[in-house]
Scaffold this motif. Structure first.
Motif, PDB file in Angstrom:
ATOM      1  N   GLY A  89     -34.881  43.386  11.563  1.00 51.73           N
ATOM      2  CA  GLY A  89     -34.663  43.038  12.957  1.00 51.73           C
ATOM      3  C   GLY A  89     -35.434  43.966  13.879  1.00 51.73           C
ATOM      4  N   ILE A  90     -35.742  43.474  15.065  1.00 54.57           N
ATOM      5  CA  ILE A  90     -36.358  44.272  16.122  1.00 54.57           C
ATOM      6  C   ILE A  90     -35.386  44.280  17.295  1.00 54.57           C
ATOM      7  N   TYR A  91     -35.117  45.474  17.836  1.00 56.27           N
ATOM      8  CA  TYR A  91     -34.052  45.632  18.826  1.00 56.27           C
ATOM      9  C   TYR A  91     -34.560  46.374  20.061  1.00 56.27           C
ATOM     10  N   GLU A  92     -34.045  45.944  21.208  1.00 57.78           N
ATOM     11  CA  GLU A  92     -34.221  46.731  22.425  1.00 57.78           C
ATOM     12  C   GLU A  92     -33.213  47.863  22.348  1.00 57.78           C
ATOM     13  N   LEU A  93     -33.691  49.078  22.166  1.00 59.37           N
ATOM     14  CA  LEU A  93     -32.819  50.223  21.920  1.00 59.37           C
ATOM     15  C   LEU A  93     -32.230  50.726  23.226  1.00 59.37           C
ATOM     16  N   TRP A  94     -30.905  50.585  23.366  1.00 58.97           N
ATOM     17  CA  TRP A  94     -30.215  51.063  24.566  1.00 58.97           C
ATOM     18  C   TRP A  94     -29.847  52.534  24.455  1.00 58.97           C
ATOM     19  N   GLY A  95     -29.781  53.048  23.253  1.00 57.22           N
ATOM     20  CA  GLY A  95     -29.461  54.462  23.098  1.00 57.22           C
ATOM     21  C   GLY A  95     -29.236  54.819  21.648  1.00 57.22           C
ATOM     22  N   HIS A  96     -29.386  56.093  21.341  1.00 57.42           N
ATOM     23  CA  HIS A  96     -29.060  56.589  20.004  1.00 57.42           C
ATOM     24  C   HIS A  96     -28.702  58.063  20.102  1.00 57.42           C
ATOM     25  N   GLY A  97     -27.951  58.548  19.121  1.00 58.88           N
ATOM     26  CA  GLY A  97     -27.536  59.934  19.116  1.00 58.88           C
ATOM     27  C   GLY A  97     -26.941  60.322  17.780  1.00 58.88           C
ATOM     28  N   ALA A  98     -26.692  61.614  17.619  1.00 56.92           N
ATOM     29  CA  ALA A  98     -26.116  62.113  16.369  1.00 56.92           C
ATOM     30  C   ALA A  98     -24.628  61.827  16.299  1.00 56.92           C
TER      31      ALA A  98
ATOM     32  N   TYR B 284     -21.139  59.572  18.466  1.00 52.47           N
ATOM     33  CA  TYR B 284     -20.858  58.464  19.385  1.00 52.47           C
ATOM     34  C   TYR B 284     -20.769  58.957  20.828  1.00 52.47           C
ATOM     35  N   ASP B 285     -20.456  60.236  21.034  1.00 50.41           N
ATOM     36  CA  ASP B 285     -20.472  60.775  22.387  1.00 50.41           C
ATOM     37  C   ASP B 285     -21.907  60.845  22.920  1.00 50.41           C
ATOM     38  N   GLU B 286     -22.831  61.292  22.073  1.00 47.22           N
ATOM     39  CA  GLU B 286     -24.241  61.312  22.478  1.00 47.22           C
ATOM     40  C   GLU B 286     -24.760  59.896  22.707  1.00 47.22           C
ATOM     41  N   LEU B 287     -24.304  58.960  21.887  1.00 45.33           N
ATOM     42  CA  LEU B 287     -24.707  57.564  22.069  1.00 45.33           C
ATOM     43  C   LEU B 287     -24.214  57.026  23.407  1.00 45.33           C
ATOM     44  N   GLU B 288     -22.961  57.314  23.760  1.00 40.71           N
ATOM     45  CA  GLU B 288     -22.423  56.854  25.043  1.00 40.71           C
ATOM     46  C   GLU B 288     -23.235  57.413  26.215  1.00 40.71           C
ATOM     47  N   LYS B 289     -23.581  58.681  26.126  1.00 41.74           N
ATOM     48  CA  LYS B 289     -24.379  59.291  27.193  1.00 41.74           C
ATOM     49  C   LYS B 289     -25.734  58.600  27.316  1.00 41.74           C
ATOM     50  N   ALA B 290     -26.363  58.307  26.174  1.00 49.50           N
ATOM     51  CA  ALA B 290     -27.674  57.656  26.206  1.00 49.50           C
ATOM     52  C   ALA B 290     -27.583  56.248  26.773  1.00 49.50           C
ATOM     53  N   ILE B 291     -26.538  55.498  26.412  1.00 48.18           N
ATOM     54  CA  ILE B 291     -26.383  54.129  26.931  1.00 48.18           C
ATOM     55  C   ILE B 291     -26.138  54.155  28.433  1.00 48.18           C
ATOM     56  N   ARG B 292     -25.332  55.095  28.910  1.00 50.34           N
ATOM     57  CA  ARG B 292     -25.061  55.181  30.353  1.00 50.34           C
ATOM     58  C   ARG B 292     -26.333  55.530  31.120  1.00 50.34           C
ATOM     59  N   GLU B 293     -27.238  56.285  30.500  1.00 50.07           N
ATOM     60  CA  GLU B 293     -28.479  56.670  31.174  1.00 50.07           C
ATOM     61  C   GLU B 293     -29.558  55.598  31.074  1.00 50.07           C
ATOM     62  N   TYR B 294     -29.347  54.588  30.239  1.00 52.38           N
ATOM     63  CA  TYR B 294     -30.336  53.515  30.109  1.00 52.38           C
ATOM     64  C   TYR B 294     -30.392  52.732  31.418  1.00 52.38           C
ATOM     65  N   PRO B 295     -31.564  52.368  31.920  1.00 50.14           N
ATOM     66  CA  PRO B 295     -31.686  51.733  33.236  1.00 50.14           C
ATOM     67  C   PRO B 295     -30.793  50.496  33.394  1.00 50.14           C
ATOM     68  N   GLU B 296     -30.075  50.454  34.494  1.00 54.96           N
ATOM     69  CA  GLU B 296     -29.163  49.341  34.751  1.00 54.96           C
ATOM     70  C   GLU B 296     -29.896  48.011  34.867  1.00 54.96           C
ATOM     71  N   GLU B 297     -31.113  48.016  35.427  1.00 47.44           N
ATOM     72  CA  GLU B 297     -31.824  46.749  35.600  1.00 47.44           C
ATOM     73  C   GLU B 297     -32.191  46.112  34.268  1.00 47.44           C
ATOM     74  N   ARG B 298     -32.204  46.912  33.204  1.00 42.45           N
ATOM     75  CA  ARG B 298     -32.478  46.347  31.884  1.00 42.45           C
ATOM     76  C   ARG B 298     -31.208  45.855  31.203  1.00 42.45           C
ATOM     77  N   LYS B 299     -30.080  46.434  31.549  1.00 44.45           N
ATOM     78  CA  LYS B 299     -28.823  46.054  30.899  1.00 44.45           C
ATOM     79  C   LYS B 299     -28.146  44.860  31.567  1.00 44.45           C
ATOM     80  N   LEU B 300     -28.162  44.818  32.887  1.00 40.42           N
ATOM     81  CA  LEU B 300     -27.359  43.845  33.624  1.00 40.42           C
ATOM     82  C   LEU B 300     -27.651  42.381  33.274  1.00 40.42           C
ATOM     83  N   PRO B 301     -28.912  41.964  33.043  1.00 35.89           N
ATOM     84  CA  PRO B 301     -29.137  40.544  32.728  1.00 35.89           C
ATOM     85  C   PRO B 301     -28.397  40.063  31.486  1.00 35.89           C
ATOM     86  N   TYR B 302     -28.010  40.974  30.601  1.00 36.66           N
ATOM     87  CA  TYR B 302     -27.354  40.578  29.358  1.00 36.66           C
ATOM     88  C   TYR B 302     -25.852  40.814  29.399  1.00 36.66           C
TER      89      TYR B 302
END
Length: 519
Positions: A118-127, A129-147
């Protein structure tokens, strides 16, 4: 890769309340994600997470680059960029890739590929789940909102590599993503958007997998996924007509991808055998032609209902334009004919399981008997005599044929055997031709002593008399440098014991073996 999907239900995620009737905040247009300009701009600057199946490791990136060339146009394959994730081994299934196009190109590549899971639009990654949450929150909103819009549906799938995640653990993982403001409904069968949680374990060098220094968790939106129903449909054990050297269906489809097979293209296999490679090319819509020196294979098979044509009938594919009884050392094409094939894809005989043959017979080639003419009454049943055909001659004739008959930009894809020295396949042993540029070499290790390399060459120069002379010079140089093992000694080199100072040179612990590396 361990795949254990679990889907989110509406009760598992907290959704923000709907906007009040008098709320002055305008709703986001639902079609923003589908506007071509948005897709185009987003794709140009995005690094995708490309997740591979953990097998045929050397073939993975070249296949993606070839498919980018196929769907993105000339030069797109060279524009593909790769980046390895921190703390990940080069043989890891997780790679970052930037493609020369928008999401449609990524989806096309994933849907046709054999080795991309599979090929994925990566919203975030981390070591963690807390690091993952931080990365997802920092991902640009204009890229997340359409989905995340109310009119769209979704589901979340938990997947893993190198570990097993229980059903209860998956539920807990999904409940932890309530900070993502999904407003759409859950659809388990046909969602508009699929979101994946991909987790690797910090297994080090254990379990026969590539070493990873620490645990990594990814979260992303699926852009495209492979169609693995292709392999069960075309597997050899259910095919009507096969031979002892019939090409494995997965490898045949990989070769067709390397050759850029598609509708409107003409693919030729000069060592067609039972037609496995042409079946793969025909599945992708290409027109096909084949030839083989053994008339019993191409004409008779195992009977009227079990021959090369039966394989195409079985899968309801267009039959080859023709299948010839022809000798690779004496091609049947008239002198002025050239540049008619878009790809030549083949598996030449290299003398390990089956040796190469050419027309003539030993006595005829030595001049003991003169050339003969077959009487008319024996033409239908006559089987011409043949003589051994060395690998050096075979490859030279193949390159000469391809240089003459391929169009500019056409591809020559063929297997080439290599003796492994110090656990490395020597690139200097690969044959060359002034008409061709080598764009990919993919090693398939068959034993500790012997492997075969899939060479992909692109024709970059027109065929001329001067080019022909240069090709002859390179062939003579190549033959002199490799005559020791190219002239029939490959079989003995593969099967004779390898010793060093009276002891076996290789043992089962001489090097790490990753699952999928050896086939």
């Amino acid at each position: 890769m361990v795949s254990a999907p679990i889907f989110a239900s509406r009760t598992q995620l907290r959704f923000p309340p709907p906007a009040a009737a008098g709320d002055a905040t305008p709703a986001r247009p639902p079609a923003v994600a589908d506007q071509p300009e948005v897709r185009r701009n987003r794709g140009r600057e995005m690094w995708y997470l490309c997740v591979f199946y953990h097998r045929l490791l050397d073939y993975r990136r070249p296949e993606v680059e070839s498919l980018a060339e196929l769907f993105g146009g000339p030069g797109a394959g060279d524009a593909v960029e790769w980046r390895l994730l921190e703390n990940h081994h080069a043989d890891s299934p997780f790679h970052l890739v930037r493609l020369p196009g928008d999401e449609r190109l990524a989806a096309q590549i994933a849907n046709r590929s054999l080795l991309v899971k599979g090929i994925y639009e990566l919203w975030g990654h981390g070591a963690t789940y807390d690091e993952l949450e931080k990365a997802i929150r920092e991902y640009p909103e204009e890229r997340k909102l359409p989905y995340l819009a109310p009119e769209s549906s979704f589901k979340i799938i938990v997947d893993s590599f190198g570990k097993v995640i229980s059903f209860e653990e998956q539920n807990e993982i999904i409940k932890g993503f309530t900070y993502i403001p999904f407003e759409g409904r859950v659809n388990l069968k046909k969602p508009d958007h699929k979101f994946f949680v991909l987790e690797t374990d910090d297994y080090g060098s254990q379990n026969g997998l590539p070493p990873v220094a620490q645990k990594t968790v990814f979260f992303g939106r699926e852009v495209g996924a492979a169609d693995r129903h292709l392999l069960p449909t075309y597997q050899l054990k259910s095919r009507k007509y096969i031979g002892p050297t019939a090409m494995d269906c997965e490898m045949a489809f990989l070769m067709a991808n390397q050759g850029l097979a598609r509708p409107g293209k003409l693919v030729y296999d000069p060592f067609v055998g039972t037609g496995s490679i042409l079946v793969a090319a025909a599945h992708f819509g290409a027109m096909t032609m084949g030839a083989d020196i053994d008339i019993r294979v191409v004409r008779d098979g195992h009977g009227p209902d079990c021959n090369i044509w039966s394989n195409f009938e079985q899968y309801k594919l267009p039959e080859p334009l023709c299948v010839l009884r022809a000798d690779n050392s004496l091609p049947p094409w008239r002198p002025g004919l050239k540049e008619i094939f878009d790809a030549i894809i083949c598996d030449p005989p290299y003398g390990v399981r089956a040796g190469g043959r050419k027309s003539g017979g030993r006595k005829l080639l030595k001049g003991i008997i003169p050339p003969y003419t077959v009487p008319d009454e024996k033409r239908e049943s006559h089987i011409p005599s043949t003589a051994p055909y060395s690998l050096a001659e075979c490859v030279h004739d193949l390159l000469h044929l391809a240089a003459r008959m391929l169009v500019i930009g056409g591809r020559l894809v063929f297997f080439y055997p290599v003796l492994r020295e110090d656990d490395v396949a020597d690139v200097a042993k690969f044959p060359e031709h002034p008409c061709f540029k080598l764009v990919a070499s993919c090693e398939q290790i068959l034993s500790v002593r012997y492997s075969r390399v899939l060479l992909t060459m692109v024709k970059v120069e027109p065929y001329t008399e001067e080019i022909e002379k240069m090709g002859e010079e390179r062939h003579q140089e190549f033959r002199e440098n490799h005559q020791k093992w190219m002239e029939g000694n490959l079989h003995s080199a593969v099967f004779s014991p390898a010793e060093q100072d009276g002891k076996p040179k290789f043992d089962k612990d001489s090097k790490p073996k990753y699952r999928g590396k050896y086939v």
